[in-house]
Design a protein around this motif. Sequence first.
Motif, mmCIF file in Angstrom:
data_model
loop_
_atom_site.group_PDB
_atom_site.id
_atom_site.type_symbol
_atom_site.label_atom_id
_atom_site.label_comp_id
_atom_site.label_asym_id
_atom_site.label_seq_id
_atom_site.Cartn_x
_atom_site.Cartn_y
_atom_site.Cartn_z
ATOM 1 N N ARG A 73 0.821 -1.208 0.000
ATOM 2 C CA ARG A 73 0.000 0.000 0.000
ATOM 3 C C ARG A 73 0.855 1.257 0.000
ATOM 4 O O ARG A 73 0.591 2.213 -0.733
ATOM 5 C CB ARG A 73 -0.924 -0.003 1.222
ATOM 6 N N ILE A 74 1.878 1.273 0.869
ATOM 7 C CA ILE A 74 2.727 2.463 0.988
ATOM 8 C C ILE A 74 3.524 2.686 -0.297
ATOM 9 O O ILE A 74 3.591 3.810 -0.819
ATOM 10 C CB ILE A 74 3.667 2.330 2.202
ATOM 11 N N LEU A 75 4.118 1.620 -0.838
ATOM 12 C CA LEU A 75 4.906 1.751 -2.064
ATOM 13 C C LEU A 75 4.031 2.210 -3.228
ATOM 14 O O LEU A 75 4.445 3.056 -4.032
ATOM 15 C CB LEU A 75 5.569 0.414 -2.388
ATOM 16 N N THR A 76 2.828 1.675 -3.311
ATOM 17 C CA THR A 76 1.905 2.077 -4.376
ATOM 18 C C THR A 76 1.616 3.572 -4.299
ATOM 19 O O THR A 76 1.651 4.283 -5.311
ATOM 20 C CB THR A 76 0.590 1.286 -4.277
ATOM 21 N N ALA A 77 1.315 4.055 -3.105
ATOM 22 C CA ALA A 77 0.982 5.470 -2.949
ATOM 23 C C ALA A 77 2.171 6.364 -3.266
ATOM 24 O O ALA A 77 2.022 7.406 -3.922
ATOM 25 C CB ALA A 77 0.495 5.727 -1.526
ATOM 26 N N TRP A 78 3.353 5.987 -2.822
ATOM 27 C CA TRP A 78 4.536 6.811 -3.083
ATOM 28 C C TRP A 78 4.870 6.853 -4.575
ATOM 29 O O TRP A 78 5.185 7.914 -5.115
ATOM 30 C CB TRP A 78 5.727 6.270 -2.290
ATOM 31 N N LEU A 79 4.799 5.699 -5.248
ATOM 32 C CA LEU A 79 5.067 5.682 -6.686
ATOM 33 C C LEU A 79 4.018 6.473 -7.456
ATOM 34 O O LEU A 79 4.321 7.115 -8.472
ATOM 35 C CB LEU A 79 5.124 4.237 -7.190
ATOM 36 N N THR A 80 2.782 6.448 -6.967
ATOM 37 C CA THR A 80 1.722 7.228 -7.602
ATOM 38 C C THR A 80 2.002 8.713 -7.476
ATOM 39 O O THR A 80 1.798 9.490 -8.424
ATOM 40 C CB THR A 80 0.357 6.897 -6.979
ATOM 41 N N ASP A 81 2.481 9.128 -6.304
ATOM 42 C CA ASP A 81 2.828 10.531 -6.091
ATOM 43 C C ASP A 81 3.946 10.974 -7.029
ATOM 44 O O ASP A 81 3.941 12.095 -7.543
ATOM 45 C CB ASP A 81 3.254 10.725 -4.630
ATOM 46 N N LEU A 82 4.906 10.086 -7.271
ATOM 47 C CA LEU A 82 6.056 10.429 -8.113
ATOM 48 C C LEU A 82 5.753 10.309 -9.603
ATOM 49 O O LEU A 82 6.235 11.103 -10.412
ATOM 50 C CB LEU A 82 7.236 9.522 -7.763
ATOM 51 N N PHE A 83 4.963 9.303 -9.977
ATOM 52 C CA PHE A 83 4.717 9.036 -11.398
ATOM 53 C C PHE A 83 3.214 9.010 -11.692
ATOM 54 O O PHE A 83 2.617 10.030 -11.969
ATOM 55 C CB PHE A 83 5.384 7.711 -11.793
ATOM 56 N N SER A 84 2.618 7.820 -11.646
ATOM 57 C CA SER A 84 1.185 7.663 -11.875
ATOM 58 C C SER A 84 0.746 6.357 -11.222
ATOM 59 O O SER A 84 1.589 5.524 -10.859
ATOM 60 C CB SER A 84 0.859 7.620 -13.372
ATOM 61 N N TRP A 85 -0.570 6.164 -11.109
ATOM 62 C CA TRP A 85 -1.035 4.938 -10.458
ATOM 63 C C TRP A 85 -0.706 3.708 -11.296
ATOM 64 O O TRP A 85 -0.468 2.621 -10.751
ATOM 65 C CB TRP A 85 -2.527 5.014 -10.137
ATOM 66 N N ARG A 86 -0.650 3.860 -12.618
ATOM 67 C CA ARG A 86 -0.318 2.721 -13.472
ATOM 68 C C ARG A 86 1.141 2.302 -13.281
ATOM 69 O O ARG A 86 1.453 1.111 -13.241
ATOM 70 C CB ARG A 86 -0.606 3.051 -14.937
ATOM 71 N N VAL A 87 2.032 3.275 -13.187
ATOM 72 C CA VAL A 87 3.436 2.967 -12.911
ATOM 73 C C VAL A 87 3.563 2.282 -11.550
ATOM 74 O O VAL A 87 4.344 1.324 -11.383
ATOM 75 C CB VAL A 87 4.290 4.246 -12.951
ATOM 76 N N ALA A 88 2.773 2.743 -10.582
ATOM 77 C CA ALA A 88 2.813 2.158 -9.245
ATOM 78 C C ALA A 88 2.395 0.691 -9.261
ATOM 79 O O ALA A 88 3.058 -0.170 -8.664
ATOM 80 C CB ALA A 88 1.914 2.957 -8.306
ATOM 81 N N VAL A 89 1.291 0.397 -9.942
ATOM 82 C CA VAL A 89 0.808 -0.985 -10.009
ATOM 83 C C VAL A 89 1.805 -1.860 -10.768
ATOM 84 O O VAL A 89 2.067 -3.013 -10.391
ATOM 85 C CB VAL A 89 -0.584 -1.037 -10.663
ATOM 86 N N ALA A 90 2.394 -1.320 -11.841
ATOM 87 C CA ALA A 90 3.407 -2.069 -12.584
ATOM 88 C C ALA A 90 4.624 -2.352 -11.705
ATOM 89 O O ALA A 90 5.219 -3.446 -11.774
ATOM 90 C CB ALA A 90 3.820 -1.293 -13.827
ATOM 91 N N GLY A 91 5.003 -1.382 -10.881
ATOM 92 C CA GLY A 91 6.130 -1.575 -9.974
ATOM 93 C C GLY A 91 5.869 -2.703 -8.984
ATOM 94 O O GLY A 91 6.742 -3.536 -8.719
ATOM 95 N N ILE A 92 4.655 -2.735 -8.435
ATOM 96 C CA ILE A 92 4.283 -3.818 -7.525
ATOM 97 C C ILE A 92 4.312 -5.151 -8.264
ATOM 98 O O ILE A 92 4.778 -6.171 -7.739
ATOM 99 C CB ILE A 92 2.881 -3.562 -6.926
ATOM 100 N N GLY A 93 3.829 -5.163 -9.505
ATOM 101 C CA GLY A 93 3.826 -6.388 -10.294
ATOM 102 C C GLY A 93 5.232 -6.909 -10.573
ATOM 103 O O GLY A 93 5.495 -8.116 -10.454
ATOM 104 N N LEU A 94 6.144 -6.015 -10.931
ATOM 105 C CA LEU A 94 7.524 -6.422 -11.213
ATOM 106 C C LEU A 94 8.217 -6.947 -9.966
ATOM 107 O O LEU A 94 8.908 -7.977 -10.002
ATOM 108 C CB LEU A 94 8.309 -5.242 -11.789
#
Length: 400
Positions: A157-178
């Motif tokens: 949850r925390i990583l998703t929110a931080w990546l969303t703040d920096l990039f976008s929610w799609r990048v965040a979800v992709a980051g979690i997936g990788l």
Amino acid sequence: MNGNDFILRGTKDYRRANLALFFAGFVTFSTLYAFQPLFPNLVFEFGISPAHASLTLSFATFALALTLPISGSLSDAWGRRRLMGVSVVLASLLALSSAGHIDLPNLLALRLLQGVVLAGVPAVAMAYLNDEIDPSAIGSAMGLYIAGNACGGMSGRILTAWLTDLFSWRVAVAGIGLLSLMLALLFWRLLPPSRNFERRPLHLGELSASLFSHLRNPGLQCLFFLAFTCMGGFVTLYNYVSFRLLGPEFNLSQAQVALIFLAYAFGASGSSIMGQLTDRYGRSLMLFTALAIMGSGLLLTLMSQLVTVICGIVVFTIGFFGAHAIASAWVGVLAGQARAQASSLYLFSYYMGSSISGTGGGFFYSAWGWTGVVLLIGLLLIAALLAGLRLNLMTRNQTV
């Protein structure tokens, strides 16, 4: 089978098994809950209501709930290591797919499928530990697996929110997936092959008989209802508090709001303490105490001071983890036989509460704001209290 068949504490295989199952728990709960902090972003991008945004979580937990009661039996027929391995890899690939530029119906379809494949991990991982780990070391091994679950749920949850703040929610979800895919491949490499697993064909008749026996047990009915109401209230709070914290009242950033999930650490510590107190004061008293703590924290979230609201979330979380720990342990005591199946039914109720109340809370939020959410959760806690009182009456004269 003899003692030499077990994985002994301190051996290389013991460390490999613990690390692999830690990764499995992390992948399961980071991918399952990755969308929870993203509801405001989905509302903005798709032009939908908060309730509709919550379906990205509810669809996954609903599918997980429906599939859990049979996942353990499937692992008996197919193999525990294989089922878990396929599940974590597919869940990671589906997370990557859900980050693509797809519309909401296709996103929900992917989340539904993700919930189905994730059901191949929770109950099966516990069965693997009971099969393979030396009995004297199961407690510590199970604790590390549960830590992986909590760490995955919180970190995801925390990583998703931080990546969303920096990039976008799609990048965040992709980051979690990788990240999940890398951990899933490590899981395959690290988990030792089963030594004590004996393949058993799937007998639907026996499965149905024990299933209906549990469903007719009045004590288990109360515990299943407690799982439904407590988890329903817990997920509802976290689903919609971000809308309030991001809104004009507090105007926090996505990364700042994500820090509320650190409350999980307090909750996990609180549940451990409550577990120890349960041995001293009894299950009923500590269950009522946990529900009272949840109610107190819920009321604190109505305040207008940010610090008080955050404290309320932490207090509520401590109460929830305590109630869940007490109720889930109580299931095994009352089940008598086929305990794994009884635990699966408890988790089924647990995630059904998450799905139904987690989405229903969106209609309360749209109609009455945060006060409406608190009203719904309050009603669920009152229902949980009534179930606890009924359970207490039934078990008062029993040594449970």
